[in-house]
Scaffold this active site. Structure first.
Site, mmCIF file in Angstrom:
data_model
loop_
_atom_site.group_PDB
_atom_site.id
_atom_site.type_symbol
_atom_site.label_atom_id
_atom_site.label_comp_id
_atom_site.label_asym_id
_atom_site.label_seq_id
_atom_site.Cartn_x
_atom_site.Cartn_y
_atom_site.Cartn_z
ATOM 1 N N LYS A 154 0.744 -0.818 -0.238
ATOM 2 C CA LYS A 154 0.132 -0.266 0.088
ATOM 3 C C LYS A 154 0.969 1.143 0.108
ATOM 4 O O LYS A 154 0.474 2.313 -0.490
ATOM 5 C CB LYS A 154 -0.697 -0.074 1.371
ATOM 6 C CG LYS A 154 -2.527 -1.037 1.459
ATOM 7 C CD LYS A 154 -2.785 -1.398 2.303
ATOM 8 C CE LYS A 154 -4.051 -1.497 2.541
ATOM 9 N NZ LYS A 154 -5.214 -1.221 1.954
ATOM 10 N N ASP B 93 -10.270 2.722 1.664
ATOM 11 C CA ASP B 93 -9.774 1.696 3.048
ATOM 12 C C ASP B 93 -10.698 3.134 3.752
ATOM 13 O O ASP B 93 -11.244 3.084 4.775
ATOM 14 C CB ASP B 93 -9.274 1.217 3.329
ATOM 15 C CG ASP B 93 -8.324 0.008 2.310
ATOM 16 O OD1 ASP B 93 -9.128 -0.825 2.675
ATOM 17 O OD2 ASP B 93 -6.897 -0.375 2.279
ATOM 18 N N GLY C 58 -0.405 -1.776 14.798
ATOM 19 C CA GLY C 58 -0.057 -2.171 13.168
ATOM 20 C C GLY C 58 0.389 -0.772 12.918
ATOM 21 O O GLY C 58 -0.036 0.737 13.979
ATOM 22 N N SER C 59 1.429 -0.261 11.713
ATOM 23 C CA SER C 59 1.555 0.954 11.595
ATOM 24 C C SER C 59 2.075 1.609 10.280
ATOM 25 O O SER C 59 2.983 2.478 9.349
ATOM 26 C CB SER C 59 2.842 1.730 11.910
ATOM 27 O OG SER C 59 4.255 0.783 12.470
ATOM 28 N N GLY C 60 1.061 0.454 9.399
ATOM 29 C CA GLY C 60 1.367 -0.126 7.964
ATOM 30 C C GLY C 60 0.265 0.891 6.904
ATOM 31 O O GLY C 60 -0.451 1.625 7.985
ATOM 32 N N GLY C 61 0.028 0.392 5.720
ATOM 33 C CA GLY C 61 -0.803 1.431 5.172
ATOM 34 C C GLY C 61 -1.902 1.539 5.644
ATOM 35 O O GLY C 61 -3.147 1.852 5.934
ATOM 36 N N MET C 62 -2.889 -0.011 6.344
ATOM 37 C CA MET C 62 -4.483 -0.092 6.614
ATOM 38 C C MET C 62 -4.107 0.464 7.845
ATOM 39 O O MET C 62 -5.047 0.862 9.054
ATOM 40 C CB MET C 62 -4.239 -1.622 6.547
ATOM 41 C CG MET C 62 -5.735 -1.707 7.436
ATOM 42 S SD MET C 62 -6.554 -1.219 5.547
ATOM 43 C CE MET C 62 -8.557 -0.742 6.656
#
Length: 276
Positions: A74, A110, A133-137
């Site tokens: 992402k 999203d 979490g710390s990514g795109g989502m």
């Protein structure tokens, strides 16, 4: 529920696709169901890749109309597109690419899906929240929480650099582990619990925290009944699943690809079919 998707594929058929670290049939079945239902000359296929720049270049070179982007691509795909629309630029994360005559446009559906589901579940902004979490989502989730009025949010991420950056961007706190805290709303924005993954049977939060929470939101779509969702359901919590997220965000992708908006009932049937 079973259904046979029919239709002839020709040189004029428009191809849409997805890129995911672990492809599933959910998006493929969702989109192809609606193409068939609405009589559109499109076909959808899921892919993975170890060469993201080449994969995105292929979208442009082959005239592929649209591409859904999932974890872990992402954020990395941003540098390979031409136009980044506000929904993606606001969170530096892409989940949809649309090919406009060789010019690749990036969006993020999203964010809107998460915001809509927070509202539909009637989750009060007064709730304390932990997002793992710390990514795109995770960016889409945290941005939607902030814009929905939530004020007490903690980003829980093992990566101190990305976790701290995400929390600070939206005015929240970061910590590496949840510890003994018991937030009222728990949101999993990691692949923990995803089918066929290394942590498919794991919980992203301590069991005691799930038992103490009022609500749980899991973005993992496959399976829809992740270990987190099962535990929360067993204890009577308000639950929002990744299947809910993927249906809403996929519907918006469908509109971007085709210019056609299905009815709510068609979206419901496509979502049901996608999980059958």
């Amino acid at each position: 529920m079973s259904r046979t998707i029919t239709g002839d594929v020709s040189k004029d058929t428009r191809l849409c696709m997805s890129l995911s670290g672990r492809p599933s049939n959910i998006g493929t079945r969702f989109h192809n169901y609606l193409y068939d239902e609405l009589g559109l000359d499109f076909v959808y296929k899921a892919f993975t890749t170890t060469d993201l720049p080449a994969a995105v270049a292929g979208i442009r070179a082959l005239g592929i109309r649209g591409c859904g982007v999932s974890m872990p691509f992402k954020e990395a795909c941003i540098e390979h597109v031409d136009v980044v629309h506000p929904s993606a630029s606001a969170i530096d994360s892409v989940n949809t690419i649309v090919n406009e005559d060789g010019e690749l446009h990036a969006y993020n559906t999203d964010y809107q899906a998460v915001a809509d589901l927070l509202h539909r579940a009637e989750l009060s902004p007064e709730l304390t929240v932990a997002v793992t979490g710390s990514g795109g989502m995770a960016k889409a989730v945290v941005a939607a929480l902030r814009d929905s009025g939530f004020r007490t949010v903690t980003v829980v991420a093992r990566n101190a650099d990305t976790g701290t950056a995400l929390a600070r961007t939206y005015g929240f706190e970061w910590q590496p582990e949840l510890g003994a805290a018991h937030p009222q709303l728990l949101v999993n924005a990691t692949p923990i619990g995803m089918a066929d993954g290394p942590e498919s049977e794991a919980l992203p939060f301590p069991e005691a925290a799930v038992v103490a929470a009022q609500a749980v939101f899991d973005v993992v779509a496959l399976p829809p009944d992740t270990p987190l969702v099962r535990l929360a359901t067993e204890h009577g919590k308000t639950v929002v699943t990744g299947a809910d997220v993927i249906a809403l965000q996929a519907a918006e992708q469908f509109v971007l690809y085709t210019g056609v908006r299905p009815t709510d009932e068609q979206i419901r049937r496509a979502s049901e079919y996608s999980r059958s």
